[in-house]
Design an enzyme around this catalytic site. Structure first.
Site, PDB file in Angstrom:
ATOM      1  N   GLU A  44       6.963  10.226  73.049  1.00  0.00           N
ATOM      2  CA  GLU A  44       7.314   9.817  74.410  1.00  0.00           C
ATOM      3  C   GLU A  44       6.914   8.372  74.674  1.00  0.00           C
ATOM      4  O   GLU A  44       7.674   7.602  75.271  1.00  0.00           O
ATOM      5  CB  GLU A  44       6.634  10.742  75.430  1.00  0.00           C
ATOM      6  CG  GLU A  44       7.080  12.196  75.331  1.00  0.00           C
ATOM      7  CD  GLU A  44       6.189  13.040  74.440  1.00  0.00           C
ATOM      8  OE1 GLU A  44       5.982  14.214  74.750  1.00  0.00           O
ATOM      9  OE2 GLU A  44       5.695  12.514  73.407  1.00  0.00           O
ATOM     10  N   SER A  79       5.270  27.818  29.234  1.00  0.00           N
ATOM     11  CA  SER A  79       6.242  27.896  30.341  1.00  0.00           C
ATOM     12  C   SER A  79       7.030  26.613  30.531  1.00  0.00           C
ATOM     13  O   SER A  79       7.873  26.545  31.433  1.00  0.00           O
ATOM     14  CB  SER A  79       5.515  28.231  31.648  1.00  0.00           C
ATOM     15  OG  SER A  79       4.583  27.217  31.978  1.00  0.00           O
TER      16      SER A  79
END
Length: 330
Positions: free
Chosen positions: A51, A163
């Site tokens: 604002e 992995s």
């Protein structure tokens, strides 16, 4: 520009930053004819709110302030936004939603109305703009995303723990985008010892804040040659053998980390899932089949269908040769 269009613009502005622990907020100012005379968004905690930035940029008298979240009333590192709106002579404030923070929650509306300013709550909810902030203010803990990756037959690593890489390059880039949206990235000590991850965002041109690396260490010590920058390490205390994950999340929220991504491995993924602490899931399914039993996405035994929890699947898309499935826990 009408208020609905102005709110759409304010939302877009709000999404330009991640000022956690503060909320994402955007603001658009209109004159009496509906012309945009100023706009702004909150970029970083401790800096000016949306604002005030919008008011400082105003190029004429302001009739209506359209702001995504109820203006604050409390003095923190910056002064209240309600004061700025009142001092600017704003006649109407259209807000997206009431702030779920107890320090505000309706008080901003009350202060503005007592000053003679018309206030309307028009949507959207803060949970649609900043889910992590809304979730933390309503539950006291961060919003948790569990990221998993596996072959089509459900193997996240070989039996020996290898992995890299189950998924392809495009899927890994998508995972980095998820990190870029996170305040912290959590792994277990098994992942640290197996992969020595950095847990940072490695996307060309990325200039946003890096997520804080977090390690659930258990009883094993952190290796001195790890690759993470300033990791936050949680170890058992008070004679316990395991870390209380609920306490970890509350502590992370208190540190201002409101979007938390858990990357695993299987033991941590299973623990946080079974504790009921997961809010969202993203599963990457690689376009390949392992053809045997390695390591599952979640450790442990699936003993009964009653143990399964439903997930609302919100989207599925191809990323390179792999599939990315998104969902939220019901």
């Amino acid at each position: 520009m009408n208020e609905e269009q102005a709110m759409d613009r304010a939302v877009m502005l709000a999404m330009a930053a991640r000022p956690h622990p503060n909320p994402r907020v955007g603001c658009v100012l209109l004159d009496a004819d509906g012309t945009v005379v100023g706009e702004g968004f909150h970029e970083k905690a401790g800096e000016a709110h949306a604002e005030r930035i919008a008011l400082d940029s105003a190029k004429g008298p302001v009739h209506t302030a359209v702001v995504t979240l109820e203006p604050c009333t409390h003095h923190g590192r910056t002064p209240p936004c309600t004061e700025a709106l009142i001092e600017a002579g704003v006649k109407r404030v259209a807000i997206g939603s009431v702030d779920p923070d107890d320090r505000v929650s309706g008080s901003g509306i009350k202060v503005l109305e007592e000053a003679g300013i018309e206030v309307a709550v028009v949507g959207p909810d803060i949970g649609d703009i900043d889910p992590g902030y809304a979730h933390h203010r309503r539950t006291g803990r961060p919003r948790v995303l569990l990221k998993l990756a596996a072959t089509l037959d459900g193997q996240t690593a070989t039996a020996s723990g290898e992995s890299r890489w189950i998924t392809g390059e495009q899927a890994r880039l998508a995972a980095h985008r998820l990190r870029a949206q996170s305040d912290a990235v959590v792994v277990g000590m098994g992942t640290v010892l197996a992969d020595n991850p950095r847990l940072d965002v490695r996307i060309e041109g990325f200039i946003g804040p890096q997520p804080r690396p977090v390690v659930i260490s258990g009883t094993r010590p952190m290796p001195a040659d790890h690759s993470m920058v300033d990791p936050l390490i949680y170890a058992p205390s008070d004679g316990r053998s395991e870390v209380d994950l609920s306490d970890v999340l509350i502590d992370l929220g208190g540190r201002g980390y409101l979007n938390v991504m858990v990357e695993g491995g299987p033991t941590l993924a299973a623990a946080i899932w079974k504790a009921g602490l997961v809010d969202d899931v993203v599963v990457f399914l690689a376009g390949r089949i392992a053809g045997g039993v390695g390591k599952p996405m979640l450790a442990g035994v699936f003993g009964s269908l009653s143990e399964a929890r439903d997930v609302h699947i919100s989207g599925a898309s191809l990323v390179g040769k792999d599939l990315m499935v998104k969902g939220s826990v019901i």
